[in-house]
Design an enzyme around this catalytic site. Structure first.
Site, short mmCIF file in Angstrom:
data_model
loop_
_atom_site.label_atom_id
_atom_site.label_comp_id
_atom_site.label_asym_id
_atom_site.label_seq_id
_atom_site.Cartn_x
_atom_site.Cartn_y
_atom_site.Cartn_z
CG HIS A 33 -2.12 -0.89 1.04
ND1 HIS A 33 -2.09 -2.24 1.36
CD2 HIS A 33 -3.38 -0.65 0.59
CE1 HIS A 33 -3.27 -2.77 1.10
NE2 HIS A 33 -4.07 -1.83 0.64
N GLY A 34 2.07 1.21 0.43
CA GLY A 34 2.88 2.42 0.40
C GLY A 34 4.18 2.27 1.14
#
Length: 458
Positions: free
Chosen positions: A322-323
């Site tokens: 996700h990041g």
């Protein structure tokens, strides 16, 4: 190009009409669909097309080589390494270099590492995982390597799900790209209804919640307890309305083109346990990790210690997917630990599951660990001081959220809440069309300030 843009409102009807005019010529239809998908993706920045072209070409070529050579594992490993390498450079290089430099500084070593000033391509995590699934499935002989390069490139770049999923498998989507599609009125109607509900969730639920959440997070240190709790709940619905709304629009749009995409959300906030929640949330990503990481590592077959290891690894990588931020790492490990705990204490409670998800989303929303810890600290302090106050932002957004919950609960057994046929009131066309127009009216006149889809950054 964003789904919630004037450009898309022009783009979609034009592509739809030309696409079906070419229905008798599959090769030309696919070539047109590929061109339209590249226009859609290049609308943000034409340079993004270079990376998706390289990813598509390398994966296409690797599939053919895997079938022809005896060194199948080497070919698959090279292509997987190339695609993961591209993803790592554009998404994770700065994160790992910064943390590695900070670690060396703790022992007195100064590292002058080169920096890369690159733009994170929209949706790179989605199409990278989609290409990886093809290479792995060809290597496992689950699907034959395709020789139809246009169909394959279209499979990677299919515009409805290109930038935020669902993450499709070659076993599902690629055969559809290689076979004749026929326009079906009922499928198109279902698609339009799903799109309308997706726009409602994005523009009314997510965008209204986002306005309040941004205000609360910007001043969390001075907010009362009820406002801080409200901010957590509102972000819980913001992320759901944003991501599941996008998925609904994507799946609905695909149906207009005679293509079925996999389900990505199944009413996750009605789950009664965290394991069930993760079987309902971002299904395409979690099943990807299950099939290509968790099961190959042994899953739960090799004893409790390895099951715990495999579970934590999957959720650690899910967080990183996700990041490039420690908040995502902590969010992933938090959820992994909850799944492990649930194995020992198998409680069934929708309320408890929802509250635990709400807590986890604070890490997801925060820009850094300092902010996440500060938010929880402010909430604890406000509760300790009995400073409950009143909800300062988001009252209207909260009402919309309650409406969403009520409608999705009543229609929980249907593909889309707007699928009214077979219900007591839905047998009357006038009632059905009244509902459609009410939702359409709310979508345009009850929408919040326009926000970028959260998952575009992933």
């Amino acid at each position: 190009m964003s789904f919630v843009s004037v450009a898309f409102l022009v783009f979609l009807p034009v592509v739809f009409i030309v696409y079906w005019l070419l229905r008798r010529h599959l090769a030309w239809q696919n070539l047109f669909l590929l061109s339209a998908s590249y226009v859609f993706y290049g609308w943000w920045d034409w340079r993004f097309l270079i990376l998706i072209f390289i990813t598509s070409l390398s994966s296409y070529a690797s599939g053919l080589l895997i079938e022809k050579t005896e060194r199948k594992r080497l070919v698959a490993a090279v292509n997987i390494g190339l695609n993961i390498g591209i993803l790592a450079i554009f998404k994770y290089y700065g994160f790992f270099i910064d943390n590695f430099s900070a670690l060396l500084q703790q022992v007195g070593i100064q590292l002058d590492a080169p920096t890369l000033n690159v733009i994170l391509p929209v949706g790179i995590s989605f199409y990278t995982f989609q290409s990886l699934s093809y290479t792995i499935d060809v290597y496992r002989s689950k699907i034959p390597a395709t020789r139809n390069i246009i169909a394959f490139f279209t499979y990677i770049a299919f515009f409805p799900q290109l930038v935020a999923g669902p993450i499709e498998r070659a076993t599902n989507l690629l055969p559809q790209m290689q076979s004749q599609r026929h326009f079906q009125y009922d499928e198109a109607v279902d698609g339009l209804r799903l799109m309308l509900w997706g726009f409602f969730k994005k523009m009314v639920i997510a965008d209204n919640c986002a306005v309040a959440v941004n205000l609360i997070w910007a001043d969390y240190a001075h907010a009362n307890a009820l406002t801080l709790l409200g901010g957590m709940v509102l972000f819980t619905f913001q992320i759901y309305g944003d991501f599941s709304g996008y998925s609904d629009i994507a799946i609905g749009t695909a149906r207009l083109f005679g293509i079925r995409l996999m389900e990505n959300f199944r009413l996750p906030y009605f789950a009664s346990s965290m394991p069930e929640f993760w079987r309902r949330w971002h299904i395409s990503l979690m099943t990807w990790f299950r099939d290509y990481l968790y099961i190959p590592l042994g899953g739960s077959r090799e004893g409790m210690p390895k099951w715990i290891r495999n579970t934590l690894l999957v959720f650690l990588l899910s967080g990183l997917w996700h990041g490039a931020n420690w908040t995502f790492v902590v969010w992933g490990l938090y959820n992994g630990c909850l799944l492990i705990l649930w194995r020992y204490i198998p409680i069934r409670s929708v309320v408890l599951t929802f509250l635990l998800a709400v807590i986890g989303w604070v890490f997801f929303r925060s820009s850094c660990m300092h902010e996440a810890i500060g938010y929880f600290a402010s909430l604890w302090q406000a509760i300790a001081e009995l400073n409950f106050g009143s909800l300062q932002h988001g009252k209207v957004a909260l009402l919309y959220c309650l409406l969403l919950v009520a409608v999705e609960y009543v229609q929980r057994d249907r593909l889309c809440p707007l699928q009214l046929e077979g219900t007591a009131i839905g047998r009357y066309p006038a009632v059905r069309w009244t509902v459609y127009y009410v939702v359409l009216f709310l979508t345009f006149f009850g929408r919040g300030e326009e926000q970028t889809f959260i998952y575009f950054q992933f």
